[in-house]
Design a protein around this motif. Structure first.
Motif, PDB file in Angstrom:
ATOM      1  N   ALA A  16      -1.268 -36.746 -19.874  1.00  0.00           N
ATOM      2  CA  ALA A  16      -1.623 -37.097 -21.251  1.00  0.00           C
ATOM      3  C   ALA A  16      -1.119 -36.048 -22.230  1.00  0.00           C
ATOM      4  CB  ALA A  16      -3.135 -37.240 -21.378  1.00  0.00           C
ATOM      5  N   HIS A  17      -0.900 -36.486 -23.448  1.00  0.00           N
ATOM      6  CA  HIS A  17      -0.409 -35.611 -24.506  1.00  0.00           C
ATOM      7  C   HIS A  17      -1.520 -35.325 -25.515  1.00  0.00           C
ATOM      8  CE1 HIS A  17       4.007 -35.769 -23.604  1.00  0.00           C
ATOM      9  NE2 HIS A  17       3.579 -36.798 -22.882  1.00  0.00           N
ATOM     10  N   THR A  18      -1.315 -34.252 -26.267  1.00  0.00           N
ATOM     11  CA  THR A  18      -2.245 -33.863 -27.322  1.00  0.00           C
ATOM     12  C   THR A  18      -1.554 -33.957 -28.667  1.00  0.00           C
ATOM     13  OG1 THR A  18      -3.465 -32.373 -25.869  1.00  0.00           O
ATOM     14  CG2 THR A  18      -3.697 -32.020 -28.229  1.00  0.00           C
ATOM     15  N   VAL A  55      -4.968 -42.976 -35.637  1.00  0.00           N
ATOM     16  CA  VAL A  55      -4.690 -41.603 -35.218  1.00  0.00           C
ATOM     17  C   VAL A  55      -3.535 -41.505 -34.235  1.00  0.00           C
ATOM     18  CG1 VAL A  55      -5.669 -39.645 -33.971  1.00  0.00           C
ATOM     19  CG2 VAL A  55      -7.033 -40.838 -35.677  1.00  0.00           C
ATOM     20  N   GLU A  56      -3.383 -42.480 -33.361  1.00  0.00           N
ATOM     21  CA  GLU A  56      -2.385 -42.376 -32.304  1.00  0.00           C
ATOM     22  C   GLU A  56      -0.950 -42.515 -32.805  1.00  0.00           C
ATOM     23  OE1 GLU A  56      -3.410 -44.262 -28.402  1.00  0.00           O
ATOM     24  OE2 GLU A  56      -4.975 -45.161 -29.622  1.00  0.00           O
ATOM     25  N   ARG A  57      -0.763 -43.128 -33.989  1.00  0.00           N
ATOM     26  CA  ARG A  57       0.606 -43.446 -34.370  1.00  0.00           C
ATOM     27  C   ARG A  57       1.019 -43.004 -35.763  1.00  0.00           C
ATOM     28  NH1 ARG A  57       2.882 -46.320 -30.518  1.00  0.00           N
ATOM     29  NH2 ARG A  57       1.568 -47.421 -29.037  1.00  0.00           N
ATOM     30  N   PHE A 329      -6.659 -35.479 -27.713  1.00  0.00           N
ATOM     31  CA  PHE A 329      -6.121 -35.444 -26.362  1.00  0.00           C
ATOM     32  C   PHE A 329      -6.231 -36.818 -25.719  1.00  0.00           C
ATOM     33  CE2 PHE A 329      -7.237 -35.280 -21.832  1.00  0.00           C
ATOM     34  CZ  PHE A 329      -6.064 -34.736 -21.311  1.00  0.00           C
ATOM     35  N   GLY A 330      -5.171 -37.207 -25.001  1.00  0.00           N
ATOM     36  CA  GLY A 330      -5.203 -38.482 -24.289  1.00  0.00           C
ATOM     37  C   GLY A 330      -4.289 -39.524 -24.869  1.00  0.00           C
ATOM     38  N   VAL A 331      -3.522 -39.150 -25.902  1.00  0.00           N
ATOM     39  CA  VAL A 331      -2.592 -40.104 -26.503  1.00  0.00           C
ATOM     40  C   VAL A 331      -1.349 -40.214 -25.630  1.00  0.00           C
ATOM     41  CG1 VAL A 331      -3.379 -39.684 -28.855  1.00  0.00           C
ATOM     42  CG2 VAL A 331      -1.544 -38.297 -27.927  1.00  0.00           C
ATOM     43  N   SER A 332      -0.622 -41.329 -25.805  1.00  0.00           N
ATOM     44  CA  SER A 332       0.602 -41.546 -25.025  1.00  0.00           C
ATOM     45  C   SER A 332       1.718 -40.686 -25.577  1.00  0.00           C
ATOM     46  CB  SER A 332       1.002 -43.016 -25.070  1.00  0.00           C
ATOM     47  OG  SER A 332       1.344 -43.403 -26.393  1.00  0.00           O
ATOM     48  N   SER A 333       2.745 -40.495 -24.775  1.00  0.00           N
ATOM     49  CA  SER A 333       3.874 -39.664 -25.200  1.00  0.00           C
ATOM     50  C   SER A 333       4.575 -40.238 -26.414  1.00  0.00           C
ATOM     51  CB  SER A 333       4.873 -39.503 -24.044  1.00  0.00           C
ATOM     52  OG  SER A 333       5.352 -40.768 -23.615  1.00  0.00           O
ATOM     53  N   SER A 334       4.574 -41.559 -26.567  1.00  0.00           N
ATOM     54  CA  SER A 334       5.259 -42.202 -27.696  1.00  0.00           C
ATOM     55  C   SER A 334       4.565 -41.928 -29.009  1.00  0.00           C
ATOM     56  CB  SER A 334       5.321 -43.729 -27.481  1.00  0.00           C
ATOM     57  OG  SER A 334       4.019 -44.274 -27.414  1.00  0.00           O
TER      58      SER A 334
END
Length: 337
Positions: A16-18, A55-57, A329-334
């Motif tokens: 996972a990414h931060t 938040v993720e994108r 923490f836990g977002v996808s690499s994209s």
């Protein structure tokens, strides 16, 4: 938690990414997700709160800034029944109740209702039915507020309908998920439990050997957890008030804890420069997040294994300047940056 599921989570977290979100000018003291997970709020020593969407994108600049307080925003909470209502507690002896829907096109100036209190506020929580807000201050006074108000619309006193003056230090407050019990953690290592709304004492639970800084409830309704200056987290049976497990992965006072949406994981932060994520049912450590500073707040997403967190980060040329960032923490690499 089954062994295959635990192994899967370890694998997911390992890759996972931060994501870092910036915007505050001073350290972030509190973070929290709204009830549908589409908004993440933060409160800071810079006297503002911010609300991040998608938040993720999206860019960390894509945030609504909430400016009304004249002191540190020590803690915040969302209305559990509404995705756009947020309450912030400040050292300026007030709370603000915000309606995020009313933010203008510049992503600022949403409508806010101010409620003045009797002291510097350090903790706040919203009842599960959305009908009450409780706020505690440095004088160990807990005030109960009706966010809808009533009576004379020009009087702020209409909102506060009950107060409790405690003779011991109160650090964290919360309702259970049923909303019929109110919990207060103390500097004596106990948890005071009251019937709500009668405020009749139910129990004074001796839980730790030192100051208790935080309390959190498992979303499945089985447990609650307490975090203490003794560097332990205790997991309690909500019906029997019996300690069923302790977590001792951290070495410094526990500042913040959070259960995952499925009740399988508990995250904890302290003055250790790590966040521990452990399995609730076994106590096994699932993942460790390396941090740059002591942690002030951790919060799991309400429907995903995504964790927001913030601490006493510093930077600048002197490596002493507070940084107003938070991380997810836990977002996808994209979607990482």
């Amino acid at each position: 938690m089954s062994t295959p599921y635990l192994a899967k989570l370890k694998s997911v977290f390992a890759s996972a990414h931060t994501r870092e979100l910036r915007g505050h000018k001073q350290k972030v003291l509190t973070v929290g997700w709204n009830n549908d997970g589409r908004k993440l709020a933060s409160g800071s020593a810079d006297q503002t709160a911010r609300v991040y969407t998608s938040v993720e994108r999206t860019s960390s600049k894509d945030a609504i800034e909430l400016k009304a307080h004249t002191g540190d925003v020590d803690q915040l909470c969302w209305d559990p029944t509404h995705p756009d209502r947020l309450a912030t507690a400040s050292l300026d002896s007030s709370i603000m109740i915000w309606d995020i829907r009313t933010a203008d096109k510049t992503r600022t100036h949403p409508y806010a209702r101010k409620v003045s209190t009797t002291g510097e506020n350090i903790n706040i929580c919203w009842s599960p039915d959305g009908r009450h807000i409780a706020v505690g201050n440095k004088e160990d006074m807990v005030s109960f507020i009706d966010p809808r108000g009533g009576g004379d619309s020009k009087s702020e006193k209409k909102y506060i309908w009950h107060t409790i003056k405690n003779d011991v230090e109160i650090n964290e407050i919360s309702w259970n998920y049923a909303g019929d019990l109110f919990f207060m953690t103390t500097g004596q290592g106990t948890v005071k439990v009251l019937e709500f709304p009668q405020f009749k004492p139910v129990l004074d639970l001796t839980a730790h050997t030192a100051n208790i800084y935080c309390v959190e409830f498992d979303p499945r309704g089985k447990y609650f957890a307490t975090g203490s200056a003794d560097a332990l987290i205790c997991l309690w049976d909500i019906e029997e008030f019996i300690c069923v497990r302790t977590f001792g992965k951290l070495e410094w006072p526990i500042r913040t804890i959070s259960f995952s949406y499925d009740g399988e994981l508990i995250a904890s932060g302290s003055e250790d420069r790590i966040i521990d994520i452990s399995a609730v049912e076994t106590g096994e450590s699932v993942h460790t997040i390396q941090c740059n500073a002591a942690m002030n707040s951790v919060a799991w997403h309400p429907t995903k294994h995504i964790l927001a967190y913030a601490g006493d980060d510093v930077g600048g040329r002197d490596h002493k300047t507070p940084e107003g960032n938070l991380r997810v923490f836990g977002v996808s690499s994209s979607s990482s940056s």
